[in-house]
Design an enzyme around this catalytic site. Sequence first.
Site, mmCIF file in Angstrom:
data_model
loop_
_atom_site.group_PDB
_atom_site.id
_atom_site.type_symbol
_atom_site.label_atom_id
_atom_site.label_comp_id
_atom_site.label_asym_id
_atom_site.label_seq_id
_atom_site.Cartn_x
_atom_site.Cartn_y
_atom_site.Cartn_z
ATOM 1 N N ASP A 1 0.856 -1.172 0.000
ATOM 2 C CA ASP A 1 0.000 0.000 0.000
ATOM 3 C C ASP A 1 0.904 1.237 0.000
ATOM 4 O OD1 ASP A 1 -2.429 1.502 0.323
ATOM 5 O OD2 ASP A 1 -1.837 1.815 2.405
ATOM 6 N N ASP B 1 -1.140 -1.016 6.329
ATOM 7 C CA ASP B 1 -1.241 -0.545 7.710
ATOM 8 C C ASP B 1 -2.645 -0.140 8.122
ATOM 9 O OD1 ASP B 1 -1.497 1.771 6.204
ATOM 10 O OD2 ASP B 1 -0.443 3.007 7.677
ATOM 11 N N ASP C 1 -6.828 -2.469 4.534
ATOM 12 C CA ASP C 1 -5.855 -3.441 4.023
ATOM 13 C C ASP C 1 -6.075 -4.844 4.598
ATOM 14 O OD1 ASP C 1 -4.444 -1.492 2.530
ATOM 15 O OD2 ASP C 1 -3.387 -0.856 4.332
#
Length: 788
Positions: A477, A676, A680
């Site tokens: 990400d 994080d 996700d």
Amino acid sequence: MGPSEIAASEPQAGPAAIDPVCGMTVDPRKAPFLSVDGVTYAFCCEHCMRTFQANPAKYTRPVPVAQTAPLRTADLHPGIAAPPIEWTCPMHPQVVRSEPGTCPICGMALEPRTPTAAEGENAELRDMSRRFWFAAIVAVPLLALAMSDALPGDPLGHLLSMKARVWTELVLATPVCLWSAWPFYVRAVLSLENRNLNMFTLIGLGVSVAYGYSVFAAVLPAAFPPSFRGSSGEVAVYFEAAGLIVTLILLGQVLELRARSHTGAAIKKLLRLAPNTARRVRAGGSEEDVPLDSVQVGDALRVRPGERVPVDGVVIDGRSYVDESMVTGEAIPVEKKAGERVVGATVNGQGTLVMRADKVGSETLLSRIVAMVAEAQRSRAPIQKLADVVSGYFVPAVVIVSVLTFAAWAIVGPEPKMAHAIINAVAVLIIACPCALGLATPMSIMVAAGKGATIGVLFKNAEAIEVLRDVDTLVVDKTGTLTEGKPRLQAAVPLEGHDEAELLRLGASLERGSEHPLGAAVLRSAEERGIALLDVDGFTAVSGKGVTGRIEGRSVALGSRPLLDGLGIDTSRLSGRAEALRAEAQTVMFLAAGGQAIGLLGVADAIKASTPGAIRALHDEGVRVVMLTGDSRTTAEAVARKLAVDEVIAQVLPDQKAEVIKRLQKSGRVVAMAGDGINDAPALAQAQVGIAMGTGTDVAMESAGVTLVKGDLGGIVRARKLSRATMANIKQNLFFAFVYNAAGVPIAAGVLYPFFGLLLSPILAAAAMSFSSVSVVTNALRLRRARL
């Protein structure tokens, strides 16, 4: 023994306590209290507490148990109860018991499932050591008697007749083979009762056969036929073999238990880092030292120079540098000032900090690290299945081989046939103990999990340790993973008739109800400029797109272009400027009010300093790096160019991330996902290995197999190196165990005798068996020194 030590040794009292100064009965849950030498005393009032504090020795003299006793944590905080200690087997973590004992599968001593900082006395090690030293002392004269013929001049042969020597050996060997070896017999019987044949089945059978046969030969030698007798007509006895087998196996157990105790050294070291007390700052400005377990969320705590931070929290006053190496593995201290987060058990530098406690007890990062490491140490790696399958067939096969060995020597062996048959059958039983095979994987996993904790890498389970080395694609990400996760407002572009202040006022007012990092950047910028915020009605967060609400009667929306498109709002007048900001790696948010676009806000998030080096290192290892983000393609590609990311997948909504992972997996990729945020979590769970940034959310950490405490990709490089080192270590252990047994059993059975006249003594078999287990544990401990 001092007075407070005497008080500490008294039995616990009930919930009522006695003020040691005035003698009044007080409720410990409401009374002020102090802790002296580990003992907590409650007082009726502040005056008595100060009087006690001035001269504790005067009031800590021994008193009757009925009057007072040290307080327990549960007395001060009835809602907090110490969890019960559970016991589990290091080789079979599915075995969990409420009290110590032995594993019903393998017979090994159970260990506490919940780690503690205290070293504590290992009852199993103490018992085995006592039995070993007794056996070792007795084994010396026992061996001397058995080998007296080999001594120059045969001095013992002149003092004792053969019959007297046999009876002396019987007297010496009996306590060794009965008392010292007793735990082996108990576990052997349990293995038969539980129908789980294990190493103790073989040891118990081998020792009892050697000792039982020798006793029968010593007491009733005339009952034995010629096939049991040597050339001089005597019936051979093997008391020294039985005694030395017990002694050597006990030595192996002692060495193994001592080595196993070192596998938890890392986690014990972490536990010992937590301070025992904290300095609480009261509302009036006065301060007091209180037991750590009495600290509550919201308490103001002072951390003086050189002290450890007591719990997790936020700095509210002061400035200092804090050594966080115990949780991140990084030796460089980190600057802390008002608003910065601090972690419990880290070390404060020269400055003084006042912090607000946010997480206490089991919620602190240290407690969670310990819990994760303990769970990982007890989990099973997929490679363990191979050892389990082999072990399941191994012991019955060894018993069969031992019987066949006995039969072969009894039929075609040299004279005395039966004596040779017994001694070689016993050698087969002793040398083939599968302990080393069972220990090969668990010991390496335990050491690796502890090692990871010391470098800021937390493995949730053993499977993550094993699979991580095979990862060939890393999906990351952008926000909070590649970048700092602390974006700042870079640009405010109003359309004609509007100004920057209006954009910030509306945008920040709307984002006040959001937890998104981009919204926080807008809010922070408005606060820095002193812009007054407005009330918002009907606030709504649209996942992956933005937020909407009503301000002063107008509908307001802030977010991505698809958000405004969905609301039927034209953004064409802002498209050119938006694309220009994206090319500068800024994330663009469109702002609309009253159904019209009025401007846009550009936010940029700085790339973490460690990210470029980490990506280069991953590329060097052949790992393909894919950026997965909900941001626009232009912004994502601008970041990707700076970092040399292999592939960019942009404008992905949270619920689509897991689908991207599945698509990569279907193409044959072994995928790790690093993220994080809450959005996700599904992708982290879908990937073969989910990697959570320790700076992120609890949900992400729960969904991931690996957590990087510091929250940078450099931890992935270290984690992969540890994964490779661990799997290499496990394979070495399995090789030692398999080869050892594959070679040892045939030699013990006597396959070398026809060619070289060599036989393997049961004594040497016992020594080799003990050495194999110790060598496996010692090899696993080498991981503690692995350079990552």
